[in-house]
Design a protein around this motif. Structure first.
Motif, mmCIF file in Angstrom:
data_model
loop_
_atom_site.group_PDB
_atom_site.id
_atom_site.type_symbol
_atom_site.label_atom_id
_atom_site.label_comp_id
_atom_site.label_asym_id
_atom_site.label_seq_id
_atom_site.Cartn_x
_atom_site.Cartn_y
_atom_site.Cartn_z
ATOM 1 N N CYS A 75 -12.122 -15.049 23.737
ATOM 2 C CA CYS A 75 -11.555 -14.042 24.657
ATOM 3 C C CYS A 75 -12.477 -12.763 24.569
ATOM 4 N N ARG A 152 -8.611 -15.974 26.733
ATOM 5 C CA ARG A 152 -7.759 -14.836 26.845
ATOM 6 C C ARG A 152 -8.597 -13.538 27.339
ATOM 7 N N ASP A 163 -2.073 -8.765 27.093
ATOM 8 C CA ASP A 163 -2.786 -10.011 27.212
ATOM 9 C C ASP A 163 -2.725 -10.282 28.699
#
Length: 165
Positions: A75, A152, A163
């Protein structure tokens, strides 16, 4: 030289973070000299001219003493916050997972990082029972990076994390 700079409006940091998990436990760091009670991800600033993977390997070695294989970029976290001195920060962190390694799982709570006896130490945090514990980044509490392989992108602004994909 770290990829960090000061501007008239605030400071910028470019960081890597390492997600080290054992089921729902995650290895985190703490500075006992900090007045606030919180834990944060293993990792640190990227150096100028350093690739992200090289930065991950360097930080992992500095903080755990272990050289292991990187799994994936899990992420990106864009973090906008103000520090204890009132200085605004814009921080971009790239978080990587590492491949399972028995040496990492054997790290004991309280193990010191390269900062020595007055610096950081490591602790395994059980994400299922850390409701009252402050950890950064906070999304570690809700995403199981060991099981969820989806990339993510998080943005934290005004202490709220989204998110965004």
């Amino acid at each position: 030289m770290d990829c960090t700079f000061n501007t008239e409006l605030g400071n910028f940091n470019f960081r890597v973070g390492i997600i080290i998990t054992d089921g729902r436990r995650v290895l985190m760091a703490k500075n006992p000299n900090d007045k606030r009670e919180y834990y944060y991800s293993v990792g640190g600033r990227v150096k100028f001219g350093e690739s992200l993977e090289d930065a991950v390997k360097r930080e992992l070695m500095e903080e755990t003493g272990i050289d292991c294989e990187i799994d994936r970029l899990a992420c990106i976290h864009e973090n906008f916050f103000t520090d204890d001195d009132g200085v605004p920060f814009h921080e971009i962190s790239c978080f990587f997972t590492v491949k399972p390694d028995e040496r990492l799982l054997k790290i004991a709570d309280g193990s010191l990082t390269d900062q020595g006896p007055k610096g950081e130490y490591l602790k395994w945090i059980d994400l299922d029972s850390c409701v009252d514990l402050t950890i950064y980044p906070e999304f570690f509490k809700t995403v199981d990076f060991g099981a969820d392989r989806e990339f993510r992108h998080f943005i934290t602004k005004d202490n709220k994390t989204a998110d965004v994909g």
